[in-house]
Each structure stands twice: as C-alpha cells, then as structure tokens.
Design an enzyme around this catalytic site. Structure first.
Site, PDB file in Angstrom:
ATOM      1  N   GLY A  16      47.545  43.145-122.130  1.00  0.00           N
ATOM      2  CA  GLY A  16      48.889  43.496-122.550  1.00  0.00           C
ATOM      3  C   GLY A  16      49.052  44.984-122.765  1.00  0.00           C
ATOM      4  O   GLY A  16      48.077  45.724-122.880  1.00  0.00           O
ATOM      5  N   ASN A  42      51.388  43.404-118.933  1.00  0.00           N
ATOM      6  CA  ASN A  42      51.735  44.815-118.783  1.00  0.00           C
ATOM      7  C   ASN A  42      53.030  44.934-117.994  1.00  0.00           C
ATOM      8  O   ASN A  42      53.048  44.733-116.776  1.00  0.00           O
ATOM      9  CB  ASN A  42      50.606  45.561-118.059  1.00  0.00           C
ATOM     10  CG  ASN A  42      49.364  45.711-118.928  1.00  0.00           C
ATOM     11  OD1 ASN A  42      49.257  46.636-119.720  1.00  0.00           O
ATOM     12  ND2 ASN A  42      48.430  44.777-118.781  1.00  0.00           N
ATOM     13  N   HIS A  51      41.040  44.605-124.141  1.00  0.00           N
ATOM     14  CA  HIS A  51      41.148  45.082-122.772  1.00  0.00           C
ATOM     15  C   HIS A  51      42.616  45.227-122.402  1.00  0.00           C
ATOM     16  O   HIS A  51      43.438  44.361-122.713  1.00  0.00           O
ATOM     17  CB  HIS A  51      40.449  44.119-121.814  1.00  0.00           C
ATOM     18  CG  HIS A  51      40.232  44.679-120.452  1.00  0.00           C
ATOM     19  ND1 HIS A  51      41.192  44.598-119.454  1.00  0.00           N
ATOM     20  CD2 HIS A  51      39.187  45.354-119.908  1.00  0.00           C
ATOM     21  CE1 HIS A  51      40.731  45.184-118.361  1.00  0.00           C
ATOM     22  NE2 HIS A  51      39.516  45.651-118.606  1.00  0.00           N
ATOM     23  N   HIS A  52      42.961  46.332-121.718  1.00  0.00           N
ATOM     24  CA  HIS A  52      44.367  46.642-121.451  1.00  0.00           C
ATOM     25  C   HIS A  52      45.022  45.635-120.513  1.00  0.00           C
ATOM     26  O   HIS A  52      46.256  45.505-120.475  1.00  0.00           O
ATOM     27  CB  HIS A  52      44.496  48.047-120.863  1.00  0.00           C
ATOM     28  CG  HIS A  52      45.755  48.754-121.242  1.00  0.00           C
ATOM     29  ND1 HIS A  52      46.989  48.148-121.212  1.00  0.00           N
ATOM     30  CD2 HIS A  52      45.989  50.029-121.673  1.00  0.00           C
ATOM     31  CE1 HIS A  52      47.926  49.007-121.594  1.00  0.00           C
ATOM     32  NE2 HIS A  52      47.341  50.140-121.887  1.00  0.00           N
ATOM     33  N   SER A  53      44.243  44.893-119.752  1.00  0.00           N
ATOM     34  CA  SER A  53      44.839  43.893-118.862  1.00  0.00           C
ATOM     35  C   SER A  53      45.522  42.779-119.634  1.00  0.00           C
ATOM     36  O   SER A  53      46.388  42.074-119.103  1.00  0.00           O
ATOM     37  CB  SER A  53      43.765  43.286-117.945  1.00  0.00           C
ATOM     38  OG  SER A  53      42.817  42.546-118.696  1.00  0.00           O
TER      39      SER A  53
END
Length: 508
Positions: free
Chosen positions: A171, A353, A167-169
């Site tokens: 990193g 991020n 999941h992009h959250s």
C-alpha cells in the site's frame, strides 16, 4: 542485537529472504476475498519491489505486548493485504497475485535484545541505530510482509517506541493512513474513531477546474484554463520522458555520482518536530498553503546545507528535482474508506498503490529575506496543480509494464529516481491524539528506504505537530544530523520573517 520474536523463535528480520512463492494449483481463498483465486498484484505494486516503509511510533506508556498483539491481530484480520502473500502461478504466465494465508502474530512481533549499556548511555541513538539495521535484514517472503518491532525503553520523546516495517507493495501512504485511523481510537474518548483530517477543496481524482459560470469573460477564462492545462501537461510529460532518457540533475552533495553506489544498508533515519501552528502562521502571513510552506522551507534547508558545504559565496541559482508521489484517489475517500472498514466492507476499499509521479523542482539559492523561498515554492506548486502530469506518468509506467514486462517498467522507475535528486512527500495524519489498544501515541515519523536516492524527505502532521523525517545515505551525507538541523533552523527563520511581516502590516 537483533533478538527474537515474542515466543522466543528467531526474529523475522533475521531470516533469509526468498523469491515469490511458486503455486502450481489454485489455492482456495476465504469467502470474503474479492476473487476466489487471489487478486493480481498491480503493475504499480510490482514496481515497488525494492521499497519498504519504516514508521517510528512513540508511545506514552510502556508496551503491554499481549494487549497490543491481540489488538493488531483483531484489526489486521480486516485488511486483505496484511493477510496475504505474493505468489506466482505457472498457469498464468508467472504473474504474481495476492493469496490469503494464515497469520501467526508471533512471526510479526519482534522484541530485539539491545546492548543495555548503549541504551542507558543514549536511548535516542539506540533507537536510531536499530532502525538503521533493519534495511540490511531481509523479510521472509513466505509470510505477509509487515513487522512490529517493540523497543520498550524511554527516550527523550516517548516512554517506548514501536517501529513498523511494511513492504511498499502492500500500500501507499493513503492506505497506511486509512489503516492507522481505522485501527486507532481517540485518546480523549476511546469509544470514538480519531477526528478525520481536514480535507482540501479538491474532490475530483486529480484536477478539477472551477465550475463554468455565465458570462463571456467567465467562458473565456474557463476555456483558457483548459488550454493552460493542456500546455502544462504536454511540457511536463515531455520533460518526464526526457528525464527517463537522458535529462539528469547536476551533481551536488545530495546526489549519487554513480547510481550503482546506492545501498539501503547505509541508511540512517532521523526526524524532528515543528509546530503546525507555526506553519499555519506562515501560511496565513504569506497567503499560501501549508504545502507551499513545506516546499519553501525544504528549499531553504537544502540551500543552507549546499552553500555551507560548497564553502563559497556564489549565490547562482541551482535547480534540483524531486520525485513527488501523489495519491490519485479523491480526497474525500479517506473518511469513506474508514467508514467502510468500520462497517465490515474492507474489501470495497481501494487498497494498494494508487499513486502517480510529479517531478517537482527545488531551487537552491541564498536569499537575504528568508520569506523569499515561500513565494517561489508557491509558484512552482501552483504550476504543477495545473497539469495532468501525475495521471500521464502513472499510466506510462503501467503501460510499459504491461507491454514490455517488469524489466522495462523497473528500468523506467529506476531512471526516474536515478536522474532526479531526492524524493519528497507530505501526508496529513490525525488531528487529535490517538491511542493504539490503550497505548497513547505521542508522535508518528514515517520514512522509506530502497529508492536509489541519497535523500528522502517526508512530512506528516499529527496532533498539532509536523514531523520532518529524513532517510539519508550516511556515506553520501555524513553530517546528516546537521542537515536535519538545517530544516529546523530554516523553519525558524521563515517564521521570524513572517512575524516581522505581520507586525509591519499591523503598523500600517
């Protein structure tokens, strides 16, 4: 088709999703956690809610699952994000935070059962089809949001394939490259870390003008550079705000007519390799950077596809815009972060991020000379380098999220993607072959899904090659393999043009 996990329990991918877990009482975090009650989820990470990263890794040997799983468990225990879940706390206004949890490797290692007839007939297609099935399968929010899918059969590129879903959250690209380098070892000497990628000259966070030198002309040039910076920033931020409000790209075969038509379940992920040596040859012949070449070749590939689909000879220029996610950390931080992890100081690493946004134009046109795309790209990229757009857009998104809540931040994020045409990124990977726990890595092909755009283009350099990866909506671009061919052919035509240019210069 979707199989089971290593211990025979249902695959994580087959489990239904659930909202963020409510927590009514504080949960004690491990002693090495940066905060006792868990670190708050950053505003940028909250905006990444619908976006996932999908990475195909080709291995040079069959998968030794016990060894690979033990290696993952030992490495990821050092990375707080990969041992945490997002929870909400009613005492804190329902804002999510990261809370450590126990990790069961069997929940994160998935061995799918595929149709043996389909695998034997076309193993490359079997891998592509399996990757295309993952966006439709939700991840279990009660566990850390990462998975390793093992496809242990040979393809045209590798002996076996590992598909990583994150999941992009958790990193951005910089985070994942840091984890990659810290978890891998040099294939030539397994006792050493991989060779670090060569870092560009920039050492500041984003924009670092040349140092001030003596002399009147030098002083005037120094002052002028700041005036140009201020003007370009003002123009870019104004256009960014206009993009959120009303400014939309023209309709082309690459863009959704209706933003509600976007669907991750229709995603296809394809990739091809080009030689880094060829890209550097073009760079040297054109006196530009590798990134200039990649941007120029992307314009050439999109132009080839567009004018062929249009079925006309009209060569009027069309401007499309892409969202370029930019790492806001200093470029020197990669080596620093890997060293921190190796020395047991992973909590000091700037995880998550840390990205800003740039609206990068791509010009579609038919040129007799294929080299014409590269100077145009260089001018565009140089113009963007002299701007603080990335800082302002990052702060704008965070400020709106803090002041008006997640819905306002998500609205801006969604409008930014919906009113542009594609997403574009370029990452620098290891410069030599690496191995994961005794498994030599032949290629790394990252991609993304969840953004409301029909085309996402990603480049990653690794061990003398550059992977061109496309994430496309097959209902919008049905002939996506032809689009992939256009990228490869465009690089070939530009290289041929650079060869003729170098030959003519030598003859002169």
């Amino acid at each position: 088709m979707y199989g089971s996990s290593a211990n025979g329990s249902p695959s994580v991918a087959a489990l239904p999703t659930s909202p963020l877990l409510p927590v009514r009482t504080p949960r004690k975090a491990p002693a090495d956690d940066p905060t006792e009650e868990g670190e708050p989820v950053s505003p940028t990470a909250r905006l990444m809610e619908p976006i996932y990263i999908l990475v195909a890794v080709g291995l040079g040997c069959p998968v030794n699952l016990p060894v690979f799983s033990a290696g993952i468990a030992a490495q990821l225990a050092r990375y707080p994000r990969f041992c945490s879940i997002q929870v909400t706390d009613e005492s804190n206004g329902g804002n999510p935070r990261w809370v450590r949890t126990a990790v069961n490797m069997d929940d994160h290692t998935i061995i799918p059962t595929l149709d043996p007839v389909a695998v034997a007939a076309d193993p490359d297609r079997a891998v592509e089809d399996y990757m295309a099935s993952l966006p439709a399968l939700p991840m279990d929010r009660s566990r850390p949001l990462w998975e390793f899918h093992f496809l242990d059969f040979p393809t045209s590129e590798a002996t076996s394939t590992v598909v990583i879903r994150v999941h992009h959250s958790m990193g951005d690209g910089m985070t994942l490259i840091t984890l990659l380098l810290a978890s891998a070892r040099s294939a030539a000497d397994p006792t050493r870390l991989p060779a670090m990628p060569e870092q560009p000259a920039r050492t500041g966070a984003i924009y670092a003008p040349p140092p001030r030198s003596a002399g009147v002309l030098a002083f005037v040039a120094w002052v002028w550079s700041y005036l140009v910076l201020a003007w370009n920033t003002m123009v870019d931020v104004t256009l960014f705000a206009a993009t959120i409000a009303f400014l939309s790209d023209p309709h082309t075969p690459f863009k959704y007519v209706d933003r509600g038509a976007a669907s991750s379940s229709r995603r296809r992920f394809v990739h091809r390799s080009i030689r880094l040596e060829d890209v550097k040859f073009i760079k040297n012949a054109m006196n530009c950077t590798v990134n200039d070449v990649l941007v120029g070749a992307t314009s050439a590939a999109l132009s080839r596809y567009y004018f062929r689909k249009a079925g006309c000879t009209n060569t009027s220029k069309i401007c499309l815009r892409s969202i370029l996610l930019v790492n806001t950390r200093p470029t020197s931080s990669l080596q620093t972060y890997v060293d921190m992890i190796e020395s047991g100081k992973s909590n000091d690493v700037a995880w998550g991020n840390r990205v800003g946004y740039i609206v990068l134009p791509f010009h579609l046109a038919m040129h007799d000379d294929p080299l014409a795309y590269v100077p145009k790209a260089k001018n565009t990229v140089d113009r963007k380098k002299s701007s603080l757009e990335v800082i302002f857009t990052c702060k704008m998104g965070e400020s709106f999220l803090k002041m008006f809540g997640l819905k306002a931040g998500a609205f801006i994020f969604g409008r930014m993607f919906a009113n542009t045409t594609l997403a574009f990124s370029n990452l620098v990977g290891p410069t030599q072959q690496i191995e994961f726990y005794g498994h030599p890595v032949l290629f790394i092909a990252p991609s993304v899904y969840g953004a409301p755009q029909a085309v996402l283009v990603q480049y990653l350099s690794y061990n003398g090659t550059i992977k061109v990866s496309l994430s496309v909506d097959k209902e919008i671009i049905r002939d996506y393999t032809q689009l992939m061919d256009d990228f490869v052919e465009s690089f070939g035509h530009i290289k041929d043009g650079a060869s003729r240019l170098s030959t003519s210069i030598k003859q002169e």
